[in-house]
Design a protein around this motif. Structure first.
Motif, PDB file in Angstrom:
ATOM      1  N   ALA A  95      -4.586   6.390   4.355  1.00 33.95           N
ATOM      2  CA  ALA A  95      -5.689   5.638   3.775  1.00 33.95           C
ATOM      3  C   ALA A  95      -5.244   5.072   2.443  1.00 33.95           C
ATOM      4  CB  ALA A  95      -6.900   6.538   3.579  1.00 33.95           C
ATOM      5  N   ALA A  96      -5.617   3.826   2.186  1.00 35.11           N
ATOM      6  CA  ALA A  96      -5.274   3.185   0.917  1.00 35.11           C
ATOM      7  C   ALA A  96      -6.525   2.529   0.359  1.00 35.11           C
ATOM      8  CB  ALA A  96      -4.196   2.128   1.146  1.00 35.11           C
ATOM      9  N   LEU A  97      -6.651   2.563  -0.970  1.00 38.69           N
ATOM     10  CA  LEU A  97      -7.759   1.878  -1.627  1.00 38.69           C
ATOM     11  C   LEU A  97      -7.212   0.539  -2.123  1.00 38.69           C
ATOM     12  CD1 LEU A  97     -10.714   2.279  -2.388  1.00 38.69           C
ATOM     13  CD2 LEU A  97      -9.931   3.112  -4.605  1.00 38.69           C
TER      14      LEU A  97
ATOM     15  N   ALA B 296      -7.380   1.826   6.341  1.00 38.99           N
ATOM     16  CA  ALA B 296      -6.517   2.760   7.076  1.00 38.99           C
ATOM     17  C   ALA B 296      -5.342   1.978   7.635  1.00 38.99           C
ATOM     18  CB  ALA B 296      -7.300   3.425   8.197  1.00 38.99           C
ATOM     19  N   VAL B 297      -4.132   2.450   7.337  1.00 39.54           N
ATOM     20  CA  VAL B 297      -2.924   1.777   7.790  1.00 39.54           C
ATOM     21  C   VAL B 297      -2.236   2.692   8.794  1.00 39.54           C
ATOM     22  CG1 VAL B 297      -0.788   0.675   7.046  1.00 39.54           C
ATOM     23  CG2 VAL B 297      -2.745   0.748   5.503  1.00 39.54           C
TER      24      VAL B 297
ATOM     25  N   VAL C  57       0.805  -1.221   0.000  1.00 39.35           N
ATOM     26  CA  VAL C  57       0.000   0.000   0.000  1.00 39.35           C
ATOM     27  C   VAL C  57       0.841   1.275   0.000  1.00 39.35           C
ATOM     28  CG1 VAL C  57      -2.051  -1.033   1.009  1.00 39.35           C
ATOM     29  CG2 VAL C  57      -0.314  -0.091   2.515  1.00 39.35           C
ATOM     30  N   CYS C  58       2.028   1.243   0.574  1.00 37.55           N
ATOM     31  CA  CYS C  58       2.888   2.433   0.482  1.00 37.55           C
ATOM     32  C   CYS C  58       4.303   2.084   0.907  1.00 37.55           C
ATOM     33  CB  CYS C  58       2.340   3.606   1.288  1.00 37.55           C
ATOM     34  SG  CYS C  58       2.540   3.469   3.068  1.00 37.55           S
ATOM     35  N   GLU C  59       5.226   2.990   0.574  1.00 36.61           N
ATOM     36  CA  GLU C  59       6.608   2.808   1.005  1.00 36.61           C
ATOM     37  C   GLU C  59       6.659   2.899   2.529  1.00 36.61           C
ATOM     38  OE1 GLU C  59       9.048   2.117  -1.210  1.00 36.61           O
ATOM     39  OE2 GLU C  59       7.412   2.131  -2.661  1.00 36.61           O
ATOM     40  N   ASP C  60       7.463   2.046   3.102  1.00 40.16           N
ATOM     41  CA  ASP C  60       7.584   1.997   4.558  1.00 40.16           C
ATOM     42  C   ASP C  60       7.920   3.370   5.140  1.00 40.16           C
ATOM     43  OD1 ASP C  60       7.828   0.947   7.122  1.00 40.16           O
ATOM     44  OD2 ASP C  60       9.953   0.496   6.837  1.00 40.16           O
ATOM     45  N   GLU C  61       8.832   4.087   4.469  1.00 44.66           N
ATOM     46  CA  GLU C  61       9.310   5.361   5.022  1.00 44.66           C
ATOM     47  C   GLU C  61       8.252   6.470   4.968  1.00 44.66           C
ATOM     48  OE1 GLU C  61      11.696   6.541   0.945  1.00 44.66           O
ATOM     49  OE2 GLU C  61      12.586   5.288   2.486  1.00 44.66           O
TER      50      GLU C  61
ATOM     51  N   VAL D 152       5.567  -5.272   7.122  1.00 50.89           N
ATOM     52  CA  VAL D 152       6.528  -4.543   6.290  1.00 50.89           C
ATOM     53  C   VAL D 152       7.379  -5.572   5.559  1.00 50.89           C
ATOM     54  CG1 VAL D 152       8.451  -2.918   6.254  1.00 50.89           C
ATOM     55  CG2 VAL D 152       6.585  -2.607   7.902  1.00 50.89           C
ATOM     56  N   ARG D 153       7.435  -5.464   4.230  1.00 53.76           N
ATOM     57  CA  ARG D 153       8.226  -6.373   3.404  1.00 53.76           C
ATOM     58  C   ARG D 153       8.994  -5.565   2.370  1.00 53.76           C
ATOM     59  NH1 ARG D 153       7.041 -12.053   3.961  1.00 53.76           N
ATOM     60  NH2 ARG D 153       7.361 -11.967   6.181  1.00 53.76           N
ATOM     61  N   GLU D 154      10.308  -5.759   2.301  1.00 59.33           N
ATOM     62  CA  GLU D 154      11.138  -5.140   1.276  1.00 59.33           C
ATOM     63  C   GLU D 154      10.855  -3.656   1.128  1.00 59.33           C
ATOM     64  OE1 GLU D 154      10.425  -7.601  -2.101  1.00 59.33           O
ATOM     65  OE2 GLU D 154      11.478  -9.305  -1.228  1.00 59.33           O
TER      66      GLU D 154
END
Ligand code: FES
Length: 151
Positions: free
Chosen positions: A43-45, A52-53, A30-34, A121-123
């Motif tokens: 929020a991610a679709l 919500a993350v 859903v998004c870059e960790d940083e 969190v992955r890669e």
């Protein structure tokens, strides 16, 4: 033998660990960790669902439906992250009800809750585990929808 995924399946779907499944859950980046700072939400679709993350002060990530079940507004990602006792929580920006980030249970009114998703969190990316069989979702002209419980 029960794998971690089967255990997660049983929690997500509220079924016995070895019950047959309707499909496969999938991890979605859903998004870059940083991008997700501690004590913030995004929020991610994902697969048509607003999720919500959140990242806690300690660095853990959690995912809930973005929909506040009390107001029907898609705002939980903008809630205030905190703790109640040992429980990581988010308080809705609408009426301040507090939800357990691990389970989606509302700590102020345990009858009502929001759907919780696996998060990891992955890669270098945050991923959310979403049920493969997305139930139909009604969305009206205001953009509001009704969350459907995972079967
Ligand atoms: S793990 Fe639940 S549908 Fe596959």
């Amino acid at each position: 033998m029960t794998t971690d995924l089967e255990a997660l399946h049983s929690v997500l779907h509220n079924v016995a660990p070895n019950a047959p499944s309707a499909g496969h859950n999938q991890w979605h980046a859903v998004c870059e960790d940083e991008r997700l700072a501690p004590e913030r939400g995004v929020a991610a679709l994902v697969d048509g669902q607003q999720i919500a993350v959140f990242r806690t002060y300690g660095g853990d990530v959690y995912a809930l439906s973005n929909r506040d079940p009390f107001s029907g507004a898609y705002v939980l990602s903008r809630g205030i992250i905190g703790t109640r006792g040992d429980i990581p929580t988010v308080a809705s920006p609408m009426h301040k009800e507090v939800f357990d980030l691990r389970t989606g249970e509302c700590l102020d009114n345990p009858v009502i809750g929001v759907q919780a998703f696996g998060a990891r969190v992955r890669e270098g990316r945050i991923e959310v585990l979403v049920p493969g069989t997305t139930p139909p979702r009604q969305v009206d002209a205001t953009g509001r929808g009704s969350d459907v419980a995972v079967s």
